[in-house]
Scaffold this motif. Structure first.
Motif, PDB file in Angstrom:
ATOM      1  N   ILE A  56       2.399   1.771  -3.413  1.00 34.04           N
ATOM      2  CA  ILE A  56       1.144   2.206  -4.283  1.00 34.04           C
ATOM      3  C   ILE A  56       0.986   3.572  -3.951  1.00 34.04           C
ATOM      4  CG2 ILE A  56      -1.142   2.221  -4.786  1.00 34.04           C
ATOM      5  CD1 ILE A  56      -1.148  -0.831  -4.396  1.00 34.04           C
ATOM      6  N   ASP A  57       1.289   4.123  -2.660  1.00 28.55           N
ATOM      7  CA  ASP A  57       0.918   5.547  -2.360  1.00 28.55           C
ATOM      8  C   ASP A  57       2.123   6.237  -3.008  1.00 28.55           C
ATOM      9  OD1 ASP A  57      -1.272   5.309  -0.880  1.00 28.55           O
ATOM     10  OD2 ASP A  57      -0.402   5.496   1.152  1.00 28.55           O
ATOM     11  N   LEU A  87      -1.389  -7.199  -4.117  1.00 31.05           N
ATOM     12  CA  LEU A  87      -2.590  -6.928  -2.938  1.00 31.05           C
ATOM     13  C   LEU A  87      -3.609  -7.832  -3.046  1.00 31.05           C
ATOM     14  CD1 LEU A  87      -2.883  -3.091  -2.241  1.00 31.05           C
ATOM     15  CD2 LEU A  87      -2.300  -4.883  -0.888  1.00 31.05           C
ATOM     16  N   LYS A  97       3.850   9.553  -9.692  1.00 30.05           N
ATOM     17  CA  LYS A  97       3.080   9.501 -11.043  1.00 30.05           C
ATOM     18  C   LYS A  97       2.564  11.048 -10.972  1.00 30.05           C
ATOM     19  CE  LYS A  97      -0.477   7.088 -13.181  1.00 30.05           C
ATOM     20  NZ  LYS A  97      -1.417   5.795 -13.039  1.00 30.05           N
ATOM     21  N   LYS A  98       2.049  11.345  -9.978  1.00 30.66           N
ATOM     22  CA  LYS A  98       1.485  12.617  -9.878  1.00 30.66           C
ATOM     23  C   LYS A  98       2.347  13.883 -10.306  1.00 30.66           C
ATOM     24  CE  LYS A  98      -2.338  14.118  -7.322  1.00 30.66           C
ATOM     25  NZ  LYS A  98      -3.259  14.233  -6.308  1.00 30.66           N
ATOM     26  N   ASN A 150       1.925   6.627  -6.575  1.00 32.88           N
ATOM     27  CA  ASN A 150       0.815   7.517  -7.252  1.00 32.88           C
ATOM     28  C   ASN A 150       1.315   9.005  -7.120  1.00 32.88           C
ATOM     29  OD1 ASN A 150      -1.219   5.880  -8.019  1.00 32.88           O
ATOM     30  ND2 ASN A 150      -1.958   5.445  -6.104  1.00 32.88           N
ATOM     31  N   GLU A 179       0.737  -1.126  -0.038  1.00 37.53           N
ATOM     32  CA  GLU A 179      -0.058  -0.073   0.122  1.00 37.53           C
ATOM     33  C   GLU A 179       1.021   1.173  -0.078  1.00 37.53           C
ATOM     34  OE1 GLU A 179      -3.943  -1.806   2.282  1.00 37.53           O
ATOM     35  OE2 GLU A 179      -2.464  -0.760   3.539  1.00 37.53           O
ATOM     36  N   ARG A 220      -0.669  -3.987  -7.019  1.00 41.46           N
ATOM     37  CA  ARG A 220      -2.254  -4.028  -7.011  1.00 41.46           C
ATOM     38  C   ARG A 220      -2.477  -5.570  -7.050  1.00 41.46           C
ATOM     39  NH1 ARG A 220      -3.584   0.930 -10.653  1.00 41.46           N
ATOM     40  NH2 ARG A 220      -3.472   2.643  -8.944  1.00 41.46           N
ATOM     41  N   GLY A 244      -6.868  -7.531  -3.716  1.00 38.55           N
ATOM     42  CA  GLY A 244      -8.002  -7.163  -2.793  1.00 38.55           C
ATOM     43  C   GLY A 244      -7.959  -7.286  -1.534  1.00 38.55           C
ATOM     44  N   ARG A 245      -6.578  -7.517  -0.985  1.00 41.05           N
ATOM     45  CA  ARG A 245      -6.326  -7.336   0.412  1.00 41.05           C
ATOM     46  C   ARG A 245      -6.033  -5.802   0.693  1.00 41.05           C
ATOM     47  NH1 ARG A 245      -1.525 -11.357   1.114  1.00 41.05           N
ATOM     48  NH2 ARG A 245      -0.826  -9.945  -0.711  1.00 41.05           N
ATOM     49  N   ASP A 246      -6.465  -5.457   1.950  1.00 36.86           N
ATOM     50  CA  ASP A 246      -6.145  -4.187   2.718  1.00 36.86           C
ATOM     51  C   ASP A 246      -5.767  -4.387   4.054  1.00 36.86           C
ATOM     52  OD1 ASP A 246      -8.736  -2.607   3.909  1.00 36.86           O
ATOM     53  OD2 ASP A 246      -9.257  -4.442   2.747  1.00 36.86           O
ATOM     54  N   SER A 247      -4.818  -3.529   4.451  1.00 31.62           N
ATOM     55  CA  SER A 247      -4.320  -3.671   5.823  1.00 31.62           C
ATOM     56  C   SER A 247      -5.219  -3.415   6.612  1.00 31.62           C
ATOM     57  CB  SER A 247      -3.345  -2.523   6.131  1.00 31.62           C
ATOM     58  OG  SER A 247      -3.760  -1.439   5.665  1.00 31.62           O
ATOM     59  N   ASP A 248      -6.473  -2.783   6.732  1.00 27.13           N
ATOM     60  CA  ASP A 248      -7.385  -2.554   7.491  1.00 27.13           C
ATOM     61  C   ASP A 248      -8.106  -3.969   7.880  1.00 27.13           C
ATOM     62  OD1 ASP A 248      -7.218   0.133   8.501  1.00 27.13           O
ATOM     63  OD2 ASP A 248      -7.806   0.465   6.380  1.00 27.13           O
ATOM     64  N   ASN A 253       3.192   2.574 -14.105  1.00 22.19           N
ATOM     65  CA  ASN A 253       1.913   1.977 -14.281  1.00 22.19           C
ATOM     66  C   ASN A 253       2.169   0.532 -13.955  1.00 22.19           C
ATOM     67  OD1 ASN A 253       0.298   3.902 -14.343  1.00 22.19           O
ATOM     68  ND2 ASN A 253       0.653   4.233 -16.571  1.00 22.19           N
TER      69      ASN A 253
END
Lengths: 378, 707
Positions: free
Chosen positions: B248-249, B538, B255-256, B252, B245, B535, B540-544, B528
């Motif tokens: 990815i942050d 991941l 990329k920005k 991103n 994550e 991605r 579909g998993r997320d830390s929360d 990308n």
């Protein structure tokens, strides 16, 4: 006068996998959401602002959930403003916002604020500008307020800052990774009001449901419906009024309790070996909601007589069965093993009797030893 | 405590029973199914079974003690009464057992009637001395003591420094400790088993697997370790997912930033077309300006040079220089050389003179070359050079070296001196040096003049051709200045955004920017790809969600650890207790046991001292629990049981119940057993239940009760 309805931290798409009644929990949270839209329409609000975390994550929200949320918000009779939070951050092409954007095509009252710029609008004779400081990542040690720090705000308009992140002193962000901001920082921005999301507990906490009061301009409505045991809130949203009093801008607000579902985490220390009364007292004191809407977790410890111990499940069922869901943790609740019981079951001259007597000041261990002896004796 | 009487109108299978007991040995004799054992059950129930029954907890009692009618329906009424003597006091207790509403009544020694069952139980507790456990497990139980107790009796005990008596006592105490409870070793094994089951290969001190946090045990993985691994796996997954994550942050963000940079470049490029013509125009103006500036600078240099030349020429014109002829210089040089030569000849004579002028005429001694008078008076002198001596009118002597024509040299000398002086006079100089200087000065002047003339000819022609005249040149410079000013103004009027300043080659610039965009595009592609990789990782998993999943697992792990610690503490208490078994001694048990052993074996079985241990031996042969016959085991067990009861009830209030015992014993053993019971009954009450008439003869002094 402009009226803004504020919510946030709705976390739709969360699976509630640890709960037996997850489907009902999810449904009740939607029900609260619908209540908010109805209330916003009844109050004739101009804007329905969702200050981040409308969705639980960026990459794993079923389209059905997105559609369902849109179905509700499109019924709002004003403009809906959606701000990405840290859970549903927007950096460019997150899946959730791709889905969302696709689903709102052709719906003209929903605006996803995904650019750091001034969004201008007009309500009657009044002009208003929104400045979104949305999250572009899940974590960030810096907030996004700096983007508007030296902005030349037009005093004639209502200037509203939208942001998502922890507010120092209000929310726990020990590691400073949730776009941490301070109240001083917000106050010195030079806007008329700041609508913030992230902290699930509402701020300010002194709003009424009927009569609006004048406020300092920082609003964090919290989640519209309690999400878990951690945040003790009845689930609120705010109705904020921006008006002019002899050309001086005035910010007032009142709250609306949208929450239906409540989570309570209770700790029962059994008094006088009375399991029933001990649990009942704690529930009466703490649970202030309709049982049908309460998810309860009861942690029980103490010593009870054999009679009570044998009936404990019955007692739980009687006291807790009417709640939407309950979970009990009673590993530290033990059946009393009295000296009489020991003498009755074992020769008091025996080693095991002495072992159990010695352990009598540790009921949990005494019980373990008792079971172990029984197991050995067959 | 003595049981004096037991009665019942209805209890299990018996109806209308009344039995009186004597203080010592009582033998209840009756045929099978006559209800003998029920009497024993009744005695037990009178003492320990509450009158008010709980359907659940007293299920067995209800099942066994309530009579079944012939039509299968249960009757809900049973009762009994018992008379007990304790320290010469008589207590009468009656009970009517019933579901919830049972009735108990006790009349104590003072005739008080007690109906509260709790109160009755308190009184019973004082009378019985020991709890139900002792009665159920020792008093009312079979003489067949548990195998583990038996083994304990035959267990060797290391003597160490203590004496035989202490050791025997110790063995018996351990045996007592197992009686009416559970096998101590079995409990220990069970605790160890639980500790192993929970904590196998887990180090509770470091809260990590044995061998370190990364050690992966495959076999014998305890519950805690299993939970630890599960938790660890999830935590590792959480770390991984959080890292993805964060990546990815970070991507991103990159990329920005790239996007912003790209947009900026694109804005520059799209603005460049409109700026390009302006830029070109400015470039031309700037070129013109530069030309004018350069012209001015060059013209100024030319003007300076030109004016310099004119000035030099005018200066030169003003200057005059006397001509010095080279032949004069040569004449002087030749003459000087002759002068020098002649002078040296004329001065080449050295004389000494002693002069004594005896006349009154004036003597004149002079140098021939210079004519200078060198001696005026008489005396001695050194004379240098050709010398003339003249005594006025009398004599004239000339002194000179031999073969030198003094006059000729003198003449030549004078002639040349004149020649030189003549030339010096001509040029108004004092000597040859001055003459040479003057000659050099003249020559320099001449060459300078020639140079100026030459340059003048060369450059001025050019300048005149180029600029016509000095004034013409000056006006051209002024014109260039004006021109520059004009161009400067025009240039400053052209506005070009700062970002485009400094561009010299627009095509190169555009190319460079386009390359930058291409580079950003390819960087973006890489990002990308990386984003897609993370991605995908991941999935579909997320830390929360993972954090949510970890909570119950962590609880489970904590609970397991807590449970382990409980067992650990229990084990600690267990071990401490084990050490102190002998500390609360039952004094006399060893003597009694030895007595009883002697009786049943005609003193062939005794306790003996081995080399370093205490053993039970039969005629010096060590006995062990495994080698004994069932009969011997039973009789030794009986001796032990009786010794225990007698020790427990020191003041003779002991009670022993034998219900159809000794059926497995042969005649000899049976006789021994009966002797033992007779001996025991001297100080204690015995209720012996049998269906075998033979016992009636074996016991010499028994109260026989026929049922």
């Amino acid at each position: 006068m402009i009226k803004i309805f504020l919510t946030g931290d709705n976390h739709f798409g969360r699976k509630f996998a640890n709960y037996k009644m997850k489907d009902i929990i999810i449904e009740k949270r939607y029900e609260s959401f619908k209540k908010m839209v109805d209330k916003a329409n009844e109050e004739k609000c101009n804007y329905f602002v969702i200050a981040g975390d409308l969705f639980d994550n960026t990459n794993n929200i079923p389209t059905a959930d997105v559609k369902k949320v849109i179905e509700y918000i499109k019924k709002f009779e004003g403009e809906v403003i959606v701000l990405p939070g840290n859970h549903d951050f927007y950096s460019e092409d997150e899946k959730i916002w791709q889905t969302f954007s696709k689903q709102i095509e052709g719906i003209d009252n929903i605006l996803l604020m995904k650019e750091y710029k001034e969004y201008k609008d007009t309500v009657g004779d009044e002009e208003i500008s929104f400045f979104p400081a949305f999250c572009d990542a899940k974590h960030s040690s810096e907030n996004k307020l700096s983007l508007y720090k030296d902005y030349d705000f037009n005093e004639n308009r209502y200037n509203v800052l939208l942001a998502h992140g922890a507010i120092e002193g209000l929310s726990a962000d020990m590691e400073g990774q949730y776009f941490m901001m301070t109240k001083n920082e917000l106050n010195s921005m030079g806007v008329d009001c700041c609508l913030i999301g992230h902290t699930h507990i509402p701020y300010p906490s002194n709003l009424n449901e009927d009569k609006p009061i004048e406020c300092d301009g920082i609003f964090n409505a919290g989640t519209h419906s309690q999400l878990d045991w951690h945040n003790n809130t009845d689930g609120e949203c705010f109705i904020i009024t921006l008006s002019r009093d002899e050309n001086k801008k005035k910010v007032e607000a009142k709250k609306y309790c949208s929450g239906i579902l409540r989570f309570f985490d209770l700790y029962v220390d059994v008094m006088n070996k009375d399991l029933n009364l001990s649990i009942k007292n704690i529930i009466d004191k703490n649970v202030i909601a309709d049982k049908k809407n309460v998810v309860l977790r009861v942690n029980i410890k103490g010593t009870i007589s054999t009679d009570v111990y044998e009936k404990k499940e019955e007692i739980y069922q009687n006291l807790l069965g009417d709640f939407l869901e309950y979970d009990k943790e009673d590993k530290d609740l033990v059946e009393e093993i009295s000296l009489e019981k020991i003498k009755k079951e074992f020769a008091e001259t025996s080693f095991v009797a002495k072992l159990l007597e010695t352990l009598s000041d540790r009921p949990v261990e005494q019980r373990i030893a008792y079971n172990l002896i029984k197991e050995v004796m067959g | 405590m003595k049981i004096k009487k037991i009665e019942s109108k209805q209890f299990a299978g018996i109806k209308g029973v009344s039995v009186d007991f004597k203080d010592k040995l009582n033998v209840i004799y009756g045929k099978n199914e006559s209800g003998k054992s029920t009497i024993i059950d009744l005695i037990y129930s009178m003492l320990f079974q509450n009158a008010s029954l709980d359907k659940r907890t007293d299920r067995d009692f209800i099942e066994n003690s309530f009579p079944h009618s012939s039509d299968g329906t249960e009757k809900n009424y049973i009762e009994g009464s018992i008379i007990i003597e304790n320290k010469n006091d008589i207590y009468t207790l009656s009970k009517e057992w019933a579901s919830k509403n049972g009735v108990a009544k006790m009349i104590d020694a003072n005739g008080n009637i007690i109906k509260d069952e709790n109160e009755i139980n308190e009184i019973l507790k004082t009378i019985l001395i020991y709890g139900e456990g002792v009665y159920r497990n020792i008093v009312f139980t079979s003489q067949k003591i548990p195998q583990n107790t038996l083994e304990s009796i035959f267990g060797e005990c290391k003597k160490g420094d203590s004496n035989v008596r202490e050791e025997l006592h110790s063995i018996l105490m351990q045996s007592v400790a197992t009686l009416g409870g559970a096998d101590i070793d079995a409990i220990e094994n069970k605790i160890k088993e639980k500790l192993k089951m929970l904590g196998d290969h887990f180090d509770i001190k470091t809260m990590a697997p044995e061998g370190g946090i990364n050690k992966k045990w495959k076999k014998e993985v305890g519950i805690i370790l299993k939970a630890y691994y599960r938790l660890n796996d999830l935590n590792t997954e959480l770390t991984e997912v959080t890292e993805y994550e964060d990546n990815i942050d970070a991507f991103n963000k990159q990329k920005k930033e790239l996007n912003e940079e790209k947009n900026e470049i694109q804005n520059i490029l799209s603005g460049i077309a409109s700026i390009e013509t302006t830029f070109e125009k400015r470039k031309i103006l700037q070129g013109n300006y530069n030309y004018q500036k350069e012209f001015e600078e060059n013209a100024k240099i030319d003007l300076n040079t030109w004016e310099g030349f004119e000035n030099d020429k005018a200066q030169l014109e003003k200057q005059k220089c006397e001509e010095v002829l080279k032949e004069d210089l040569q004449i002087v040089e030749t003459a000087n050389s002759i002068i020098s030569k002649n002078e040296s000849i004329l001065s080449a004579l050295t004389l000494s003179a002693k002069i004594d002028n005896k006349s009154d005429k004036k003597l004149k001694v002079s140098n021939i070359d210079s004519g200078e008078e060198i001696i005026e008076n008489n005396g001695e002198y050194d004379i240098k050079g050709c010398t003339e001596i003249d005594l006025d009118g009398i004599i004239n002597i000339k002194l000179y070296p031999k073969d030198v024509d003094v006059d000729k040299f003198k003449n030549e000398l004078d002639k040349n001196r004149f020649k030189v002086n003549d030339i010096f006079k001509k040029y108004q100089v004092k000597n040859s040096v001055e003459l040479n200087d003057k000659f050099d000065k003249y020559n320099k002047f001449i060459s300078q003049k020639e140079s100026i003339d030459n340059n003048y000819e060369k450059f001025i022609r050019q300048y005149e051709e180029k600029y016509a005249s000095i004034n013409g040149l000056k006006s051209l410079i002024e014109k260039a200045k004006d021109e520059q000013e004009k161009l400067q103004k025009q240039i400053s009027e052209i506005k070009i955004p700062e970002v485009y300043e400094g561009i010299s080659d627009f095509d190169a610039y555009k190319k460079d920017k386009q390359e930058k965009i291409n580079k950003i595009n390819s960087e973006e592609e890489i990002i990308n790809d990386s984003l897609q990789v993370y991605r995908d990782k991941l999935a579909g998993r997320d830390s929360d969600s993972l954090k949510e999943q970890i909570i119950p697992l962590k609880d489970e792990y904590d609970n397991n650890v807590a449970e382990y610690k409980h067992y650990e503490h229990i084990y600690q208490v267990f071990n401490q207790l084990k050490q102190t078994i002998n500390i609360s001694p039952m004094s006399g048990i060893d003597n009694l046991f030895e007595d009883y052993l002697g009786i049943i074996s005609n003193h062939s079985i005794t306790t003996k001292t081995g080399n370093d241990s205490v053993i039970i031996a039969s005629n010096d042969n060590k006995l062990t629990a495994n080698t004994l016959s069932e009969g011997t085991k039973e009789t030794i067990g009986l001796a032990f049981k009786l010794a225990v009861i007698e020790t427990l009830f020191k003041n003779g209030g002991g009670l022993a119940i034998f219900d159809d015992s000794f059926t497995d014993l042969d005649e000899d053993r049976r006789n021994e057993a009966c002797k033992l019971i007779e001996k025991f009954s001297q100080n204690n009450q015995v209720i012996f239940v049998t269906c075998d008439k033979v016992y009636l003869g074996l016991f010499t002094n028994a109260n026989v009760i026929n049922i």
